[in-house]
Design a protein around this motif. Structure first.
Motif, short mmCIF file in Angstrom:
data_model
loop_
_atom_site.label_atom_id
_atom_site.label_comp_id
_atom_site.label_asym_id
_atom_site.label_seq_id
_atom_site.Cartn_x
_atom_site.Cartn_y
_atom_site.Cartn_z
N VAL A 1 0.82 -1.22 0.00
CA VAL A 1 0.00 0.00 0.00
C VAL A 1 0.85 1.26 0.00
O VAL A 1 0.34 2.34 -0.26
N SER A 2 2.13 1.14 0.30
CA SER A 2 2.97 2.34 0.36
C SER A 2 2.98 3.14 -0.94
O SER A 2 2.71 4.35 -0.93
N PRO A 3 3.23 2.54 -2.09
CA PRO A 3 3.23 3.35 -3.32
C PRO A 3 1.84 3.82 -3.73
O PRO A 3 1.72 4.69 -4.60
N LEU A 4 0.80 3.27 -3.13
CA LEU A 4 -0.56 3.72 -3.45
C LEU A 4 -0.91 5.00 -2.69
O LEU A 4 -1.89 5.66 -3.00
N TYR A 5 -0.12 5.32 -1.68
CA TYR A 5 -0.27 6.57 -0.92
C TYR A 5 1.10 7.27 -0.91
O TYR A 5 1.80 7.25 0.09
N PRO A 6 1.47 7.88 -2.03
CA PRO A 6 2.87 8.29 -2.19
C PRO A 6 3.18 9.72 -1.72
O PRO A 6 4.22 10.25 -2.08
N GLU B 1 2.21 8.12 7.75
CA GLU B 1 1.36 8.75 8.77
C GLU B 1 2.00 10.01 9.34
O GLU B 1 1.30 10.95 9.73
N THR B 2 3.32 10.02 9.39
CA THR B 2 4.01 11.19 9.96
C THR B 2 3.61 12.46 9.22
O THR B 2 3.32 13.49 9.85
N LEU B 3 3.60 12.39 7.92
CA LEU B 3 3.20 13.57 7.14
C LEU B 3 1.68 13.73 7.15
O LEU B 3 1.16 14.85 7.18
N GLY B 4 0.98 12.61 7.15
CA GLY B 4 -0.48 12.67 7.14
C GLY B 4 -1.04 13.42 8.33
O GLY B 4 -1.99 14.21 8.22
N HIS C 1 -1.95 9.27 3.33
CA HIS C 1 -2.13 8.19 4.31
C HIS C 1 -3.59 7.78 4.43
O HIS C 1 -4.46 8.63 4.66
N HIS C 2 -3.81 6.49 4.30
CA HIS C 2 -5.18 5.96 4.30
C HIS C 2 -5.89 6.19 5.62
O HIS C 2 -6.95 6.80 5.67
N PHE C 3 -5.30 5.73 6.69
CA PHE C 3 -6.02 5.74 7.96
C PHE C 3 -6.27 7.17 8.45
O PHE C 3 -7.34 7.47 8.99
N THR C 4 -5.31 8.05 8.26
CA THR C 4 -5.48 9.43 8.72
C THR C 4 -6.63 10.10 7.99
O THR C 4 -7.38 10.87 8.59
N VAL D 1 -11.14 3.44 -4.45
CA VAL D 1 -11.70 2.59 -5.50
C VAL D 1 -10.80 2.56 -6.73
O VAL D 1 -10.53 1.50 -7.30
N GLU D 2 -10.30 3.73 -7.11
CA GLU D 2 -9.56 3.81 -8.37
C GLU D 2 -8.10 3.39 -8.24
O GLU D 2 -7.50 2.93 -9.19
N VAL D 3 -7.51 3.64 -7.08
CA VAL D 3 -6.05 3.44 -6.96
C VAL D 3 -5.68 2.44 -5.87
O VAL D 3 -4.86 1.57 -6.08
N ALA D 4 -6.29 2.61 -4.72
CA ALA D 4 -5.73 1.96 -3.53
C ALA D 4 -6.65 0.91 -2.93
O ALA D 4 -6.78 0.81 -1.71
#
Lengths: 254, 657
Positions: free
Chosen positions: B158-163, B236-239, B279-282, B339-342
């Motif tokens: 999932v890292s490259p999906l939230y770049p 998450e740090t940046l999120g 970041h997904h969760f944030t 839906v589209e990316v991650a």
């Protein structure tokens, strides 16, 4: 130049110098690239956009700086998504151009919209504050140096030797055995090459390597039959194997 | 205008006394801080300068303690805690003290935020060596080498999906020419600065006090994840920084002037857009915060309408609609990205939350069926020193004690503020999340929550710290006590959030995050990259796999990316048919054997995978004979040997019919 445009002028200067670092390898090799690059990536676009959005002195500087950081980071991310769609992608030249263009356009808008008023005015720090700030910076710098030096020194405490064997990419009847000394001191190795039956086919009694040095030798393999080549390294005249590797050659039938 | 706290102390007539406590009056709320005279000259930063010297000296002591720990000196731990106290105490006392001006509080908040980050930065001064950092290192290296996003990352899909983090780092690397490690650390420092500054401004808007804002931010920095988990080079740090910007922009839009500000709206939308790809969760939590805020505001507005407060009702609805609009942007954009990316993030995040709650239910309903997790104990069954446990428990106890007092004040002064009510709910949720830490997999849930719930907890606790004091206690004594409590909070946070084995750097420890990342493993990863070539299908233990995947640029086989539990390849006593089938099915090229796994129990609880036999319950190290089987097979080449690490070529098994 209007004195109330000093901040925007500095941003423009940063953009211009950053573009020069892309154009000139001579400048790019100097710390100037770092000095202008950090604000260009993390502060200038946001500050310029915030200045364009809020042409008056409001919001006051804490909010302005916070928004500048936040907007800069956001702009970086969204610009990165756009650059990804271009053929060149995310490269130094595209980044410098994109961030520079956004900053310049926003600066131009901000300059047009900004009223003629005094801009940031800070009191002159007391000498004691200045000394304290310098002292704190000194402590932080010392902490960074101590931590880095300590970690680097620790990594030098435990040395080791790497040995590997790989088929020669250009010659199917040959393999390369490599030894790399990553110990803390010069080492003397004794390497034996053995066939599948344990017979020594090559004996190299004295391989002296300084720390960081690599030694390599080619050994012959028979690509027409299956079998294995073994290489064993000993330290000096020690008879206990120190490193050993083995390359199995597949049978010709696969 | 929000008044300076030094002035607000003169609001004697507004103070309400009870038998036990004095409720000190906060400054009177005003509409907009931006009305501050523009040309006002700020005074020199006296408090900041005074607190910065001991704080920085504390960081130096921590650096010395880290070095002493590397040399296995017995007093390293004591020196570390001395440095921690010296780092945190000056700013803690300064922020609790009623004297500093607003600008000084801002400076101290920035100092505190960067100090928390500095503790982690000094821990890893040479390279990124924590789990999440190595996972994201792979993404940024791929981004730099390809010039494009979304390259598959075998060690964290999932890292490259939230770049977002990697994009900012890429920008900095590109325009400065700095190495990734240096640029990444600058980005992390910026993210921390952004987080604490935006939070300060957010709290100031909610609480109408710079002092309260400073203390609330201090409590936030004391959250268990601030120093280590959110000090990492991870998304998450940046999120969190971007989330704080959105919260601040949203709260600044509560006023009529704020709602008219296109700039604030644009800043909020920009930050939401950036957060969606960071970041997904944030982003999910932010959406939940905004929705809850809007609902609470509507609820409060309806109550005010029943009380005949028509204007307040209208204002509430306007605020709720403004916040709801941002929530809608966050939700729609987030779902679109999902839906589209991650889409992979659903499989990644979902089980973490479900399993923790399920296990907690099992523990409550059928205590015998599940072995409870013992806090402060690692996979080697070693526990943290007693003193550290006491500080950790004390820090939790302090916030739990502060909660009812803060809630009482919140009820008295902020109950008609929907945002404050939402923050109270978040604050109350923190102690409710703590039982999850008692089940084996609950830490995956509870461990992700503090950095969010502390946003509410910080506000509620700050109300208690700032505006309550025992009636017969001199203010100076009370402030000193609160300063001490704040230091305990700040010290206890990292203890709760970070296990004992890796707290100090040092020599190799089996399966222990940064302590497992040592030069020999890195050299093996370098060999794999340079000699074997990138993206070979490799199986390895947990931390050698991380090094192979990040520094070695290999395609590491594991449960998360290919549903391959490679632990069976290593732990099986023989290379039987099942193991050979697994090698063939996974297209494995190489197996990395780290012989040190036979010398100790895994601090992280597992050697290879969470799913391996005996995970989190190991009582004996890996059987050396199980690893030695690779040397006894005629169709396996031992292509690399560095003493502790061997690499085996299993290509002939993979290619066998």
């Amino acid at each position: 130049m209007r004195s109330d445009l000093l901040d925007l002028s500095i941003l423009i200067g940063i953009v211009v110098v950053a573009q020069l670092t892309q154009a000139s390898a001579l400048i790019a090799a100097t710390p100037v690239r770092i000095v202008v690059g950090i604000p260009l990536a993390l502060f200038a676009p946001g500050y310029a956009l915030v200045s364009a959005a809020w042409p008056s002195v409001r919001p006051h500087w804490p909010k302005r700086i916070t928004l500048a950081l936040g907007v800069s980071v956001s702009v970086d991310i969204l610009v990165g998504l756009v650059l990804n769609l271009t053929g060149q992608g995310l490269r130094p030249s595209t980044w410098t151009f994109a961030l520079g263009a956004i900053t310049l356009v926003a600066c131009a808008v901000a300059a047009v919209r900004r009223p003629h008023v005094r801009w940031f005015t800070f009191g002159r720090p007391r000498p004691a504050s200045f000394v304290a700030g310098a002292g704190a910076a000194g402590f932080v710098l010392a902490a960074a140096v101590v931590a880095t030096a300590g970690a680097a020194a620790h990594e030098q405490q435990d040395g080791f030797t790497q040995m590997w064997i790989r088929p020669d990419a250009t010659d199917s009847s040959s393999a390369n055995v490599t030894l790399r000394n990553l110990e803390l001191a010069p080492m003397s190795y004794h390497v034996q090459i053995l066939d599948d039956n344990g017979q020594v086919t090559l004996d190299i009694p004295d391989i002296a390597l300084d720390p960081g040095q690599t030694w390599q030798t080619a050994v012959t393999i028979d690509p027409s039959s299956s079998g294995a080549v073994n290489a064993v390294a000993y330290i000096g005249s020690d008879t206990t194997p120190y490193r050993r590797v083995r390359l199995v050659t597949p049978s010709p039938q696969g | 205008m929000i008044r300076e706290d030094a002035q607000s102390r003169n609001f004697g007539p507004l103070a309400t006394a009870t038998a036990e406590v004095v409720l000190e009056a906060p400054p009177s709320p005003v509409v907009d801080r931006d009305e501050v005279a523009s040309a006002r000259v700020e005074r020199p930063l006296g408090w900041v300068a005074a607190t910065s010297v001991p704080t920085a000296a504390g960081l130096l002591i921590i650096a010395l303690a880290y070095n002493a720990a590397r040399d296995e000196v017995s007093w390293a731990r004591g020196l570390f805690w001395l440095g921690m106290i010296l780092s945190f105490a000056p700013t803690a006392i300064g922020l609790v003290h009623p004297g500093p001006r607003r600008v000084e509080r801002l400076g101290m908040v920035a100092l505190l935020g960067l100090t928390g980050y500095g503790i982690k930065a000094l821990y890893s001064p040479l390279r990124f060596n924590l789990t999440d950092e190595m996972q994201h290192l792979r993404s940024i290296n791929d981004m730099i080498s390809t010039g494009h996003l979304f390259t598959f990352n075998p060690i964290l899909q999932v890292s490259p999906l939230y770049p977002g983090l990697e994009i900012v780092t890429n920008a900095l690397v590109s325009v400065t020419g700095l190495p990734v490690f240096a640029a990444g650390n600058i980005v992390l420092a910026t993210a921390h600065l952004l987080l604490v500054l935006a939070l300060f401004l957010f709290y100031e808007r909610v609480g109408h006090s710079a002092r309260l804002a400073g203390v609330a931010t201090l409590v936030y920095v004391a959250n268990p994840n601030y120093v280590y988990l959110d000090g990492q080079f991870a998304y998450e740090t940046l999120g969190l920084g971007l989330m704080a910007v959105v919260l601040y922009a949203a709260v600044a839009r509560r006023t009529p002037a704020g709602r008219r500000s296109v700039g604030l709206l644009a800043a909020a939308v920009l930050a939401i857009g950036a957060l969606i790809v960071t970041h997904h969760f944030t982003q999910f939590v932010l959406a939940a915060f905004l929705v809850a805020w809007a609902i609470c505001t509507v609820g409060v507005a309806l109550i005010q309408r029943r009380a005949g407060l028509t204007q307040a009702y209208v204002n509430g609805l306007q605020e709720a609609s403004s916040v709801a609009a941002l929530a809608a942007v966050c939700l729609v954009a987030g779902v679109f990205w999902l839906v589209e990316v991650a889409g992979a993030v659903v499989d990644y995040l979902g089980p973490n939350f479900v399993i923790g709650l399920v296990q907690l239910y099992q523990l409550i309903t059928n205590p015998g069926a599940l072995q409870a997790r013992v806090p402060f104990r690692d996979g080697t069954q070693q526990t943290a020193p007693f003193g550290e446990q006491m500080i950790a428990y004390a820090s939790i106890l302090l916030v739990i004690i502060a909660l009812p007092f803060g809630l009482r004040l919140l009820w008295q002064r902020h109950r008609f503020d929907g945002l404050a009510v939402m923050l109270a709910a978040a604050g109350v949720a923190y102690p409710l999340s703590l039982p999850l830490r008692l089940v084996p997999d609950g830490i995956a849930t509870a461990g992700r929550l503090p950095e969010f719930l502390y946003i509410g907890l910080g506000f509620v606790a700050a109300l208690a710290i700032c505006w309550i004091r025992p009636a017969r206690l001199p203010t100076a004594v009370w402030v000193a006590g609160m300063g001490g409590a704040a230091v305990v909070l700040l010290l206890g946070g990292p203890l709760v959030g970070w296990g004992p084995p890796g707290r100090l750097p040092g020599g190799y420890v089996v399966s222990s995050d940064a302590r497992s990342v040592q030069p020999e493993g890195l050299a093996a990863a370098g060999f794999a990259r340079d000699v074997l070539g990138p993206n070979q299908f490799i199986a390895a233990d947990r931390f050698d796999a991380l090094m192979m995947g990040s520094y070695g640029e290999q395609h590491v086989l594991d449960v998360s990316n290919g549903h391959v539990d490679a632990s069976r390849v290593f732990l099986s006593p023989t290379l039987d048919g099942a193991v050979r089938f697994l090698i063939r099915a996974s297209a494995m090229n190489y197996a990395v054997v780290d012989w040190r796994l036979t010398q100790g129990l895994p601090a992280a609880g597992m050697y290879y995978e969470n799913t391996e036999p005996g995970a989190f319950q190991h009582t004996t190290p890996v059987d050396p004979q199980a690893l030695a089987k690779f040397d006894q097979e005629p169709d396996i080449s031992r292509v690399y040997d560095s003493g502790n690490i061997s690499i085996y070529d299993v290509g002939l098994i993979r290619d066998a019919q």
